[in-house]
Design a protein around this motif. Structure first.
Motif, PDB file in Angstrom:
ATOM      1  N   LEU A  95       0.823  -1.205   0.000  1.00  0.00           N
ATOM      2  CA  LEU A  95       0.000   0.000   0.000  1.00  0.00           C
ATOM      3  C   LEU A  95       0.856   1.254   0.000  1.00  0.00           C
ATOM      4  N   ASN A  96       1.900   1.229   0.815  1.00  0.00           N
ATOM      5  CA  ASN A  96       2.779   2.399   0.912  1.00  0.00           C
ATOM      6  C   ASN A  96       3.457   2.696  -0.424  1.00  0.00           C
ATOM      7  N   ALA A  97       4.018   1.645  -1.053  1.00  0.00           N
ATOM      8  CA  ALA A  97       4.730   1.837  -2.312  1.00  0.00           C
ATOM      9  C   ALA A  97       3.778   2.222  -3.444  1.00  0.00           C
ATOM     10  N   THR A 290       1.307   7.672   4.468  1.00  0.00           N
ATOM     11  CA  THR A 290       1.355   7.915   3.025  1.00  0.00           C
ATOM     12  C   THR A 290      -0.031   8.147   2.455  1.00  0.00           C
ATOM     13  N   VAL A 291      -0.998   7.318   2.862  1.00  0.00           N
ATOM     14  CA  VAL A 291      -2.362   7.472   2.353  1.00  0.00           C
ATOM     15  C   VAL A 291      -2.919   8.841   2.743  1.00  0.00           C
ATOM     16  N   ASN A 639      -5.214  13.673  11.007  1.00  0.00           N
ATOM     17  CA  ASN A 639      -5.557  12.257  10.828  1.00  0.00           C
ATOM     18  C   ASN A 639      -4.381  11.338  11.129  1.00  0.00           C
ATOM     19  N   VAL A 640      -3.167  11.768  10.812  1.00  0.00           N
ATOM     20  CA  VAL A 640      -2.000  10.968  11.186  1.00  0.00           C
ATOM     21  C   VAL A 640      -1.896  10.861  12.703  1.00  0.00           C
ATOM     22  N   MET A 641      -2.115  11.964  13.385  1.00  0.00           N
ATOM     23  CA  MET A 641      -2.017  11.961  14.836  1.00  0.00           C
ATOM     24  C   MET A 641      -3.097  11.096  15.487  1.00  0.00           C
ATOM     25  N   LYS A 642      -4.266  10.995  14.868  1.00  0.00           N
ATOM     26  CA  LYS A 642      -5.296  10.095  15.410  1.00  0.00           C
ATOM     27  C   LYS A 642      -4.770   8.670  15.488  1.00  0.00           C
ATOM     28  N   ILE A 689      -8.760   5.706   8.574  1.00  0.00           N
ATOM     29  CA  ILE A 689      -8.563   6.999   9.254  1.00  0.00           C
ATOM     30  C   ILE A 689      -8.212   8.119   8.273  1.00  0.00           C
ATOM     31  N   PRO A 690      -7.411   7.869   7.214  1.00  0.00           N
ATOM     32  CA  PRO A 690      -7.109   8.968   6.284  1.00  0.00           C
ATOM     33  C   PRO A 690      -8.334   9.627   5.667  1.00  0.00           C
ATOM     34  N   SER A 691      -9.458   8.921   5.609  1.00  0.00           N
ATOM     35  CA  SER A 691     -10.667   9.490   5.016  1.00  0.00           C
ATOM     36  C   SER A 691     -11.556  10.174   6.043  1.00  0.00           C
ATOM     37  N   ASP A 692     -11.136  10.179   7.307  1.00  0.00           N
ATOM     38  CA  ASP A 692     -12.003  10.674   8.368  1.00  0.00           C
ATOM     39  C   ASP A 692     -12.166  12.194   8.302  1.00  0.00           C
ATOM     40  N   ASN A 693     -13.297  12.639   8.829  1.00  0.00           N
ATOM     41  CA  ASN A 693     -13.535  14.074   8.962  1.00  0.00           C
ATOM     42  C   ASN A 693     -12.672  14.639  10.090  1.00  0.00           C
ATOM     43  N   VAL A 694     -12.364  15.915  10.007  1.00  0.00           N
ATOM     44  CA  VAL A 694     -11.561  16.585  11.031  1.00  0.00           C
ATOM     45  C   VAL A 694     -12.366  17.752  11.585  1.00  0.00           C
TER      46      VAL A 694
END
Length: 844
Positions: A95-97, A290-291, A639-642, A689-694
């Motif tokens: 996924l990362n690559a 990355t996502v 989102n990264v911090m979550k 989580i990357p798609s989550d609302n903030v």
């Protein structure tokens, strides 16, 4: 390089330089033949393919821990455990690559829209062509702000200085001049210029000698593909990885020590310790990061913002202060001539004529003022020819051309009034020439100051007759006669006042650094809704200590008449005070500040060196686009911090519970394969989580890395998770009288449910009932909890050692999960207090 005037694709101007006067350049047909022979003028650097991305991911300390654990498990015979770890690592790497490669290709496609150009002589005409079309033998024209597009030999040069630190490490520019007798071929050669360097002053014509990989810079790139300096975000990730590694090592050693003391089977104890190490490691973090950043890059691209590397998104969101030039940011930058005036402020055709002659024959720094003069003034340069040019430099702040017609030879200078008037000893008054005495000088000063107070930009025009000589220098700009002024109007950017207010509301004050005079700067800032307060000039900064400058810069909104070196000093002074500094600029004089800032921001039409120095490129040079990009950076960081808060607190709590269970229970609290499966399902739930609302509150201020804050959250919330784990131990042993298999199953389900559902509490700083999570996050969490509840009744139960549980356990599970989430919500605010941003070290 942008075309300076309409002369860019016209015939060669007559010049004192022999190369410009006589060359015809290559024909298009000959250039095509050479391109087929030598290839395109491009550098194909290594490290940009998908294999390079995989290699970079493997170098991540967190991934290294997992690979070591998988290898050890396999050697010790735990094939199932090794397979689970391998699946986790493989999924993360793929996924990362894949996402990294896709975002890299997308960024490259966006950058290709801003094709680097070079001014080249083809078929006897100067024209702007893509750099990749250059071939050996081409004649190129260079001026301040240009990147050298290939290795070349100088044919003609005037006050020509280049910055070649990328090749030699020299911090100061070096002067170059034609030197046919110089046999040297390296960067020390006086008569040669090289790809990878840039022009900081002067003009030149050169013949291309090498392109692409055959250049000196190409050879360096082939030998060494250096990694750029770590960004603030990357430094934070590195510090976090160090925290996890230290915790993992301590935990594994503690479990091994307990096993030895309690005389547990060595192999079982080692496998258990390895499973704990894997369980504590947020192995999906590279992929989540990355996502998240890739999604931010895509959203920013839709807003016409180009991110040169993904980590710059977070740096964008971390800005605490933005420094910007005036032209092209607060104002449109599409300058038009307002009028041409004599020294007393009366309309003057004479001033218009001199301004046109100067602009028509200038080949140095590209200026929208010259384009406006040639477009809007009715005068003509017909019948005149150019003898020489004294290029602009940013300390002198004026430039001159020497022209002739018949027996007349004039030096015509233009520049900021403050720099031109001191070089004048006479002044035109109608058809007469009068001494430029103090009263008349004061009258002229009032004239151009009145224009500045109306927001007009002003150039002074002066001239004098000169004798024939081989070369003319800045020393000839003396004893001139002031002809008058050219005033320019540059309207405000649409919506600039709204954008300035929005930036300030979101914690980013705007400070304006401009070379214009204080009156123009004040007027423009007031029109843009920015309170200028006391405008500080560059003269006041001379001799000021760095500490004093930092204090002054912190409380000053507008700096006027500042030099490039002073802009750089202001950037560094604010960074020394712990600010995360963004710098928005588009000119050659902005390049040092763009490089020194934490976040260098430029625009698509900027000078080559400014674009190359920037981290973020705006396709539209307005503050509304920039503000939207800042919010995307903050959203990505949040989102990264979550994920980090989730992973560190829950994993630490569960791993601590397992250590305690290993001490008090007659059997392992959970089998190694169950630990790995629990961790895998938990991480799978977090992939959305990357798609989550903030929350809007998390977008109102700069977001910063704070490993101490993560550590406090880990050791503060983690024990709460352990408390409920120990309560589950008690219920399973003393209430349900569980066997080892029942205990393993019950704790597996309780652990998975509580640590997965807690994301709905941790994902927001406020009340989770008032913050709506994204649908994909809800779906993934619910699905993972459902899988965990169903596993004991599936064919996989026997593989992992699960057994069905009595209904009474599920009644306890509902009560325990609800009270756990409530307690975490109560304690969360204490540990999520935003710490003061730590000082950011200047980038090398």
């Amino acid at each position: 390089m942008d075309s300076p005037t309409s002369l860019a694709d016209g015939p060669l101007p007559t010049s004192g330089g022999r190369a410009e006067a006589s060359c015809a350049g290559l024909s298009e047909a000959e250039a095509a033949r050479r391109r087929a022979r030598y290839g395109a003028n491009e550098l194909r650097r290594g490290g940009s393919g998908i294999l390079a991305l995989v290699a970079a991911a493997l170098a991540n300390p967190l991934v290294a821990i997992l690979i070591a654990a998988a290898a050890t498990s396999g050697v010790l015979g735990d094939v199932l455990g090794a397979m689970i770890i391998a699946v986790i690592v493989l999924l993360s790497l793929v996924l990362n690559a894949t996402l990294g490669f896709r975002s890299q290709r997308a960024a490259e496609r966006l950058r290709e829209e801003i094709t680097p150009m070079a001014t080249v002589c083809r078929d006897g005409r100067w024209q702007d062509r893509p750099r990749r079309e250059l071939v050996p033998g081409d004649l190129i024209r260079l001026s301040a702000g240009d990147r050298i597009p290939a290795d070349a030999r100088l044919l003609d040069a005037r006050d020509f200085h280049v910055q070649q630190a990328a090749l030699t490490g020299e911090s100061l520019p070096v002067e170059k001049e034609p030197a046919s007798a110089d046999a040297r071929t390296g960067p020390e050669a006086k008569g040669r210029v090289f790809l990878g360097s840039s022009v900081v002053a002067g003009t030149a014509v050169a013949e291309v000698e090498a392109t692409g990989a055959a250049t000196a810079f190409g050879e360096v790139a082939a030998r060494l593909d250096e990694r750029p300096p770590l960004t603030e975000f990357e430094r934070g990730l590195k510090d976090f990885a160090g925290l996890i590694m230290r915790t993992v090592v301590m935990l594994v050693l503690l479990v091994l020590l307990v096993g030895v003391v309690l005389h547990r089977p060595p192999l079982e104890t080692l496998l258990f310790a390895l499973a704990l190490a894997v369980g504590l490691t947020p192995e999906f973090m590279p992929m989540i990061t990355t996502v998240t950043l890739a999604r931010g890059a895509v959203r920013m691209a839709r807003r016409r913002v180009i991110v040169r590397h993904l980590a710059a998104i977070e740096d964008f969101g971390s800005m605490t202060v933005l420094l910007s030039d005036k032209t092209g940011t607060l104002t449109r930058g599409d300058t038009a001539v307002d009028g041409t005036w004599d020294a007393s402020g009366r309309s003057s055709a004479r001033t218009s004529q001199l301004a046109v002659l100067n602009a028509a024959f200038e080949t140095g720094t590209r200026s929208p003022l010259d384009a406006a003069i040639l477009r809007d003034c009715a005068a003509s340069s017909e019948g005149w020819s150019k003898l020489d040019e004294i290029p602009l430099d940013f300390e002198r702040r004026r430039m001159s051309v020497v022209v002739q017609r018949g027996g007349e030879r004039w030096l015509i200078a233009k520049g900021a009034p403050e720099s031109v008037l001191p070089a004048c000893s006479q002044c035109e008054s109608g058809d007469d020439m009068v001494p430029f005495d103090p009263p008349r000088r004061a009258e002229c000063q009032r004239t151009y100051e009145a224009m500045g107070e109306r927001g007009l930009r002003v150039l002074a025009i002066a001239w004098r007759p000169v004798e024939t000589q081989a070369r003319y220098t800045a020393s000839d700009e003396a004893g001139m006669a002031l002809a008058g002024f050219v005033s320019f109007v540059d309207p405000l950017m649409p919506g600039v006042a709204k954008a300035v207010h929005a930036l300030a509301s979101d914690g980013i004050p705007l400070k304006v650094l401009t070379g214009d005079n204080p009156r123009v700067a004040r007027y423009t800032c007031e029109q843009a809704g920015l309170d200028p307060g006391r405008v500080v000039t560059g003269e006041e900064l001379r001799g000021m200590s760095e500490t004093a400058l930092g204090l002054l810069a912190a409380r000053t909104q507008v700096f006027a008449l500042v030099t490039p070196e002073q802009k750089y000093r202001i950037v560094m002074a604010l960074k020394a005070r712990g600010e995360v500094v963004g710098f928005l600029g588009d000119g050659v004089n902005d390049a040092p500040s763009l490089h020194a800032a934490d976040v260098g921001i430029s625009v698509a039409h900027a000078a080559d060196i400014a674009r190359d120095s920037a981290d973020i490129l705006l396709r539209e040079g307005n503050l509304e686009v920039l503000h939207a990009g800042v919010l995307e950076g903050r959203r990505a960081f949040a989102n990264v911090m979550k994920y980090l808060f989730m992973g560190t607190s829950s994993n630490f709590g569960n791993m601590f519970s397992m250590v305690v269970g290993a001490l008090v229970l007659p059997f392992l609290p959970m089998l190694p394969a169950q630990i790995l499966l629990n961790n895998f399902l938990y991480d799978l739930a977090q992939t959305t989580i990357p798609s989550d609302n903030v929350d809007a509150a998390q977008l109102r201020g700069p977001q910063r890395w704070s490993v101490p804050l993560i550590r406090r959250f880990m050791v503060g919330i983690g024990p709460v998770s352990s408390l409920y784990d120990l309560l589950t131990f008690y219920v399973l042993i003393h209430w349900l009288h569980a066997t080892a298999e029942t205990f393993h199953t019950g704790w597996f389900i309780e652990s998975l449910a509580t640590q997965t559902l807690v994301v709905f509490v941790i994902r927001t700083h406020g009340n989770p009932l008032r913050s709506r999570p994204a649908v994909p996050l809800v779906a993934s969490v619910v699905a993972v909890v459902a899988v965990g509840l169903a596993l004991p009744w599936t064919p996989l139960a026997g593989v992992f050692g699960f057994v069905p549980l009595p209904p009474a356990f599920f009644a306890f599970l509902v009560i325990a999960a609800c009270s756990y989430l409530l307690l975490v919500q109560v304690l969360k605010r204490r540990f999520m207090q935003v710490a003061r941003p730590r000082r950011v070290k200047p980038r090398p």
